[in-house]
Design an enzyme around this catalytic site. Structure first.
Site, short mmCIF file in Angstrom:
data_model
loop_
_atom_site.label_atom_id
_atom_site.label_comp_id
_atom_site.label_asym_id
_atom_site.label_seq_id
_atom_site.Cartn_x
_atom_site.Cartn_y
_atom_site.Cartn_z
N ASP A 507 0.83 -1.22 0.00
CA ASP A 507 0.00 0.00 0.00
C ASP A 507 0.86 1.27 0.00
O ASP A 507 2.08 1.21 -0.15
CB ASP A 507 -0.95 -0.02 1.21
CG ASP A 507 -0.16 -0.14 2.51
OD1 ASP A 507 1.08 0.05 2.48
OD2 ASP A 507 -0.78 -0.41 3.56
N ASP A 509 1.62 3.42 2.41
CA ASP A 509 2.60 3.48 3.49
C ASP A 509 3.81 2.61 3.18
O ASP A 509 4.96 2.99 3.42
CB ASP A 509 1.97 3.01 4.81
CG ASP A 509 1.27 4.16 5.51
OD1 ASP A 509 1.41 5.31 5.04
OD2 ASP A 509 0.57 3.90 6.50
#
Ligand code: 0RA
Length: 640
Positions: A507, A509
């Protein structure tokens, strides 16, 4: 490659052609590095380099590169045109065009006097492109006519033909890479070509390079032209950085058959961005010109600082790394017979270039400092700050070294090391988060796989000096686990692992953490990247069950492909939220098992482009970063 003719129109001349280029088709890697996407793009560079040579010789001002809708690539220049006359000698007299296209190393330089300087990526010439193309068409406009000849896999289909009268001059080479050679892909990546063409334009002042991608409708067009030459290059690399002085240091010099041009500018950041070139080839491994530049730079700055009493008598000299902190510089030399050495043949070996560059920089940089006292003072002050930081860093390092001696083992506590000790057999996974780290520890094959969990986001080293970088606990753990040391003590041969893999979530992050880690490796352990030891592990996005079998899917494209393949059949698709929620067995299967995982090697095709990417992406200028991300929204920046 077959040595038997497949068509009746086979002549004696063709046999020499086949034999001449046979080694190229047998071992393409020897000539273009690889038969992957890198090698594929080298074909374009090889052809364009010949046109650039014409530009360097002063005969060509425009180069057009078309990526054709049918997968081919056409390069057109307005140079002199490859000579169409017959070359004397041998019983099968051939035209110069044919010799250039069918003789190894003939390049365009069979008459070495015709060029003052010459590039040519590996100096192998367009014949290599011809050998590795299923089809190639050359067209030459010169001597009042347009001439044309067509080839298949290096073999001419007929003699050079006079097509029609033409008042123009220039060369057009269109080629279609051979899928038998480039098994992986024959699809050109426009972004890769753009970076390189941009660079070529900076290095060949005034030449206009157009890149037109006709695979899209309407075609995508880009134009590269740098009236300011290397100064434009430095400005481009410094985008997103805060310059320490507005006026650029920019000078050149020439003697008999060689030239040197230097552009440089300091900024308030900490990264050293020196890029060197020889005949427009990126000399990534440096060499004589770089040595001469660095030596002169240190001499000039110290001499100036002492002469102006900015450096007191009892103070030590500034060292090279103090002076190069926050410096963006391009050093480009042109010379007649460049010798390329080193692991990747990107280290300039000509010793005469060292003294030439050194003398030039000594003279011209001294003059520049004298003429720009305000700027000079600011630059010296910045070097002195760097020197103080360096001394502080040394103290901090001595402290940690003593501390680790006391603790007897210098390996970080949270490292789960592997059992084997031969680095070539061992790998380390740097895993985001303690819980994912826990799963990875269970999942791994402990004989050769080590796990280092790191917590949260590591420090952005782009914005920090070395001593602050070293204070960061996650980075300390990273350095001691890898074992190479850092800064002036860095030694790539001490790496405790042959593969260093970053494993972060799929993702946003995760992408951020991956970029922070890559920034660290790029700025402080670049030789590990050069040595091909740094990897990015791809965690799966989905687990798909079809007909009772499980499969891991690593990207959306693969999922679409699988869905198309399966048609109406029932598919059970499970989406993974993150590494932490995967079971150990799933993590092993999908990201760690050498048989089934997807591990992408991080490579640096273009160090200057990577440098700019990291400084813009991770640097201080928020606006520049936003713009960069918008422009490159879909672009993956590692060549994997
Ligand atoms: C040999 C001799 C000359 C030019 C070239 C080759 C040449 C090769 C290529 C390849 C792509 N574009 C090119 N342009 C020129 C010198 C010709 C002369 O003296 O007129």
């Amino acid at each position: 490659m077959a040595t038997k003719p497949s068509k009746g129109s086979y002549t004696a001349a063709d046999i020499t052609v086949l034999e001449g280029l046979d080694p190229v088709r047998k071992r393409p890697g020897m000539y273009i590095g690889s038969t992957g996407t890198r090698g594929l793009h080298h074909l374009v560079y090889e052809v364009v380099d010949n046109s650039i040579d014409e530009a360097l010789a002063g005969y060509c001002s425009k180069i057009l590169i078309q990526l054709l809708a049918d997968g081919g690539c056409r390069v057109t220049d307005n140079g002199r045109g490859i000579p169409v006359t017959l070359i004397p000698g041998g019983k099968d007299r051939r035209t110069a065009v044919e010799v250039v296209l069918t003789t190894l190393h003939a390049g365009g330089k069979f008459d070495s006097k015709s060029y003052a300087v010459s590039g040519g990526l590996h100096g192998v010439g367009v014949s290599v492109v011809n050998a590795l193309s299923r089809r190639l068409v050359v067209e030459v406009a010169r001597d009042g006519f347009l001439w044309r000849q067509e080839y298949e896999r290096g073999r001419p289909l007929s003699k050079l033909a006079k097509v029609k009268p033409s008042p123009k001059r220039g060369t057009t080479i269109a080629f279609w890479p051979d899928p038998e050679v480039f098994e992986e892909t024959t699809v050109f990546d426009r972004r890769v070509l753009s970076e390189r063409m941009q660079e070529q334009a900076f290095l060949t002042r005034g030449v206009e390079i157009a890149l037109v991608d006709e695979r899209e409708t309407p075609p995508n067009r880009a134009l590269f032209k740098a009236a300011g030459g290397l100064a434009d290059f430095v400005r481009h690399l410094s985008q997103g950085k805060e310059p320490l002085h507005q006026r650029m240091v920019h000078f050149d010099a020439s003697r008999e058959t060689s030239e040197v041009e230097v552009a440089m500018q300091w900024n308030t950041g900490f990264a050293e961005s020196i890029h060197t070139f020889a005949n427009t080839i990126n000399t990534h491994e440096g060499g004589m010109h770089e040595e001469g530049f660095k030596k002169a730079l240190s001499n000039v700055m110290n001499r100036y600082a002492r002469a102006k009493a900015l450096l007191k008598e009892k103070e030590d000299n500034l060292v090279g790394e103090d002076i190069r902190e926050g410096l963006t510089a391009i050093v480009a030399v042109k010379l007649q017979e460049p010798q390329f050495e080193g692991q990747t043949k990107t280290k300039l070996g000509n010793t005469e270039m060292r003294s030439f560059v050194e003398t030039t920089v000594n003279d011209q940089l001294t003059t520049w400092l004298e003429e720009h006292p305000g700027e000079a003072k600011r630059i010296v002050a910045k070097c002195q700050q760097a020197a103080r930081a360096r001394l502080a860093a040394r103290q901090a390092r001595d402290l940690t070294r003593r501390k680790s001696l006391l603790e007897s083992s210098s390996l970080p506590g949270k490292l789960a090391d592997c059992q084997l000790s031969d680095p070539d057999l061992c790998e380390i996974f740097i895993v985001e988060g303690d819980s994912a780290g826990g799963s990875a520890k269970q999942a791994r094959e402990r004989s050769f796989q080590a796990i280092l969990p790191i917590r949260g986001k590591i420090l952005n080293v782009e914005k920090a000096r070395l001593h602050r970088t070293l204070e960061n606990l996650e980075i300390q753990a990273l350095i001691s686990a890898i074992g190479t040391g850092i800064g002036d003590e860095f030694d790539a041969t001490k790496s405790r692992y042959g593969k260093i893999a970053i494993l972060a979530d799929a993702d946003v992050d995760g992408a951020h953490i991956r970029t922070l880690l890559l920034t660290f490796f790029f700025r402080h352990m670049q030789q590990l990247i050069d040595a091909g030891k740094v990897y990015v592990a791809q965690p799966p996005l989905y687990r798909v069950k079809t007909e009772g079998k499980y499969r891991y899917v690593h990207d959306e494209r693969a999922l679409e492909a699988l869905q198309a393949e399966n048609g109406h059949k029932k598919m059970d698709i499970q989406r993974f939220k993150g590494l932490a929620e995967m079971e150990a067995e799933q993590l092993w299967e999908s990201a760690m098992n050498p048989e089934t995982r997807v591990l992408k090697q991080v490579t640096l095709d273009d160090a200057a482009a990577a440098d700019r990417m990291f400084s813009v992406l991770m640097g201080v200028d928020v606006e520049a970063r936003r713009e960069f991300i918008q422009q490159n929204a879909k672009a993956a920046f590692i060549d994997a």
